[in-house]
Every structure is written in structure tokens, then in C-alpha cells.
Scaffold this motif. Structure first.
Motif, PDB file in Angstrom:
ATOM      1  N   GLU A  79       0.837  -1.181   0.000  1.00 57.43           N
ATOM      2  CA  GLU A  79       0.000   0.000   0.000  1.00 57.43           C
ATOM      3  C   GLU A  79       0.883   1.246   0.000  1.00 57.43           C
ATOM      4  O   GLU A  79       1.975   1.243   0.586  1.00 57.43           O
ATOM      5  CB  GLU A  79      -0.899   0.042   1.236  1.00 57.43           C
TER       6      GLU A  79
ATOM      7  N   GLY B  30       0.626   5.925  -0.703  1.00 58.04           N
ATOM      8  CA  GLY B  30      -0.201   7.101  -0.957  1.00 58.04           C
ATOM      9  C   GLY B  30      -0.760   7.762   0.279  1.00 58.04           C
ATOM     10  O   GLY B  30      -1.491   8.756   0.180  1.00 58.04           O
TER      11      GLY B  30
ATOM     12  N   ARG C 142      -5.102   9.565  -2.513  1.00 58.28           N
ATOM     13  CA  ARG C 142      -5.357   8.399  -3.355  1.00 58.28           C
ATOM     14  C   ARG C 142      -4.424   7.286  -2.906  1.00 58.28           C
ATOM     15  O   ARG C 142      -3.205   7.379  -3.108  1.00 58.28           O
ATOM     16  CB  ARG C 142      -5.118   8.717  -4.825  1.00 58.28           C
TER      17      ARG C 142
ATOM     18  N   SER D  47      -2.884   3.576  -3.052  1.00 58.75           N
ATOM     19  CA  SER D  47      -2.630   2.548  -4.054  1.00 58.75           C
ATOM     20  C   SER D  47      -2.336   1.217  -3.381  1.00 58.75           C
ATOM     21  O   SER D  47      -1.782   1.165  -2.285  1.00 58.75           O
ATOM     22  CB  SER D  47      -1.422   2.930  -4.919  1.00 58.75           C
TER      23      SER D  47
ATOM     24  N   THR E  47      -0.551  -2.175  -4.746  1.00 63.07           N
ATOM     25  CA  THR E  47       0.149  -2.813  -5.858  1.00 63.07           C
ATOM     26  C   THR E  47       0.486  -4.251  -5.498  1.00 63.07           C
ATOM     27  O   THR E  47       1.059  -4.520  -4.438  1.00 63.07           O
ATOM     28  CB  THR E  47       1.435  -2.054  -6.187  1.00 63.07           C
TER      29      THR E  47
ATOM     30  N   ARG F 153     -10.037  -0.534  -9.588  1.00 65.02           N
ATOM     31  CA  ARG F 153      -8.931  -1.453  -9.858  1.00 65.02           C
ATOM     32  C   ARG F 153      -8.553  -1.362 -11.323  1.00 65.02           C
ATOM     33  O   ARG F 153      -9.404  -1.057 -12.169  1.00 65.02           O
ATOM     34  CB  ARG F 153      -9.298  -2.889  -9.485  1.00 65.02           C
TER      35      ARG F 153
ATOM     36  N   THR G 154      -3.092  -3.366  -9.974  1.00 67.34           N
ATOM     37  CA  THR G 154      -3.184  -2.352  -8.924  1.00 67.34           C
ATOM     38  C   THR G 154      -4.637  -2.030  -8.618  1.00 67.34           C
ATOM     39  O   THR G 154      -5.498  -2.069  -9.512  1.00 67.34           O
ATOM     40  CB  THR G 154      -2.454  -1.075  -9.365  1.00 67.34           C
TER      41      THR G 154
ATOM     42  N   TRP H  77      -7.017   0.904  -6.182  1.00 66.54           N
ATOM     43  CA  TRP H  77      -6.904   2.206  -5.521  1.00 66.54           C
ATOM     44  C   TRP H  77      -8.081   2.454  -4.589  1.00 66.54           C
ATOM     45  O   TRP H  77      -9.163   1.864  -4.752  1.00 66.54           O
ATOM     46  CB  TRP H  77      -6.892   3.345  -6.559  1.00 66.54           C
TER      47      TRP H  77
ATOM     48  N   GLN I 122      -9.673   6.025  -3.484  1.00 66.76           N
ATOM     49  CA  GLN I 122      -9.693   7.482  -3.461  1.00 66.76           C
ATOM     50  C   GLN I 122     -10.478   7.906  -2.229  1.00 66.76           C
ATOM     51  O   GLN I 122     -11.653   7.508  -2.069  1.00 66.76           O
ATOM     52  CB  GLN I 122     -10.366   8.024  -4.730  1.00 66.76           C
TER      53      GLN I 122
END
Length: 126
Positions: A6, A8, A19, A21, A23, A71, A77, A79, A81
Motif C-alpha cells: 500500500e 499514498g 489516493r 494505491s 500494488t 482497480r 493495482t 486504488w 480514493q
């Protein structure tokens, strides 16, 4: 090596946005549902959102309209928000998969039986 990472997180003022992320490496994220959960010291774990392999989403009532999960399978990845942040949103945020479920019928089951990364710290000033 199978892992989720993770990123951001940050420090924001009330009303701010971030936001987050998620990954994935070592496996194909598109095969599984992804749940974001958060943990703050002294508080119960919460699961703000979940997204299925088909893109269906589920949100905790307290974040509905402020958080958006998405996604991108091509980028492996996902996300989250997070908008209109409030001090009560302060927590470490994690993305999780149990490498089995494809739907968000019971997001808690994904977290209870899943794996996650080191987390992203979100701090909203009060």
C-alpha cells in the motif's frame, strides 16, 4: 514473492483528499476481490470498501459518497480514493485479498482469511 504494498498515505487537513494505491506482485490481482480495511489505535477494525473481480463495489455507510474504490487489472493495482477526509478517518489503511473470493459478499471474510501489506498511514488533522 507474493505481496501487496500500500502507498499514498499522508497528513491532510479536514476536507482533504488522498489516493491510496495497492500494488500486487507475484500473483494476478484480477483473479480476486480486494478489500480495504483500516485500523486505528484503540479502535475496532473497519472495512471501508471492497471491489469484486467484476468491478462491483461495496462501501461502509460512513464513507459512502466520500471514498471510491477501483482497480486496474492491467496494472495489477487497486486504488482507494479518499475525499472529504475527517479526523475520524485517521488510521492505517490496508488492502487485502484471501486469494480465493471473487465477490464482496462478506468483506470481513476476505480480511479475516487474507493477506495484506505494510499499510499506508492516513492522518487527518483535528
Amino acid at each position: 514473492q507474493v505481496q501487496l504494498v500500500e502507498s499514498g498515505g499522508g497528513l491532510v487537513h479536514p476536507g482533504g483528499s488522498l489516493r491510496l494505491s495497492c500494488t500486487a506482485s507475484g500473483f494476478t490481482l484480477e483473479s480476486y476481490a480486494i478489500a480495504w480495511f483500516r485500523q486505528a489505535p484503540g479502535k475496532e477494525r473497519e472495512i471501508p470498501s471492497c471491489i469484486s473481480t467484476t468491478g462491483s463495489t461495496k462501501y461502509l455507510e460512513s464513507v459512502e459518497g466520500r471514498f471510491t474504490i477501483s482497480r486496474d487489472n492491467a496494472r495489477n493495482t487497486a486504488w482507494l480514493q479518499v475525499d472529504s477526509l475527517q479526523p475520524q478517518d485517521t488510521a492505517t489503511y490496508y488492502c487485502a485479498t484471501d486469494f480465493m473470493r471473487t465477490e464482496c459478499t462478506i468483506p470481513a471474510a476476505i480480511v479475516d482469511h487474507g493477506s495484506w501489506g505494510p499499510g499506508a498511514q492516513v492522518t487527518v488533522l483535528s
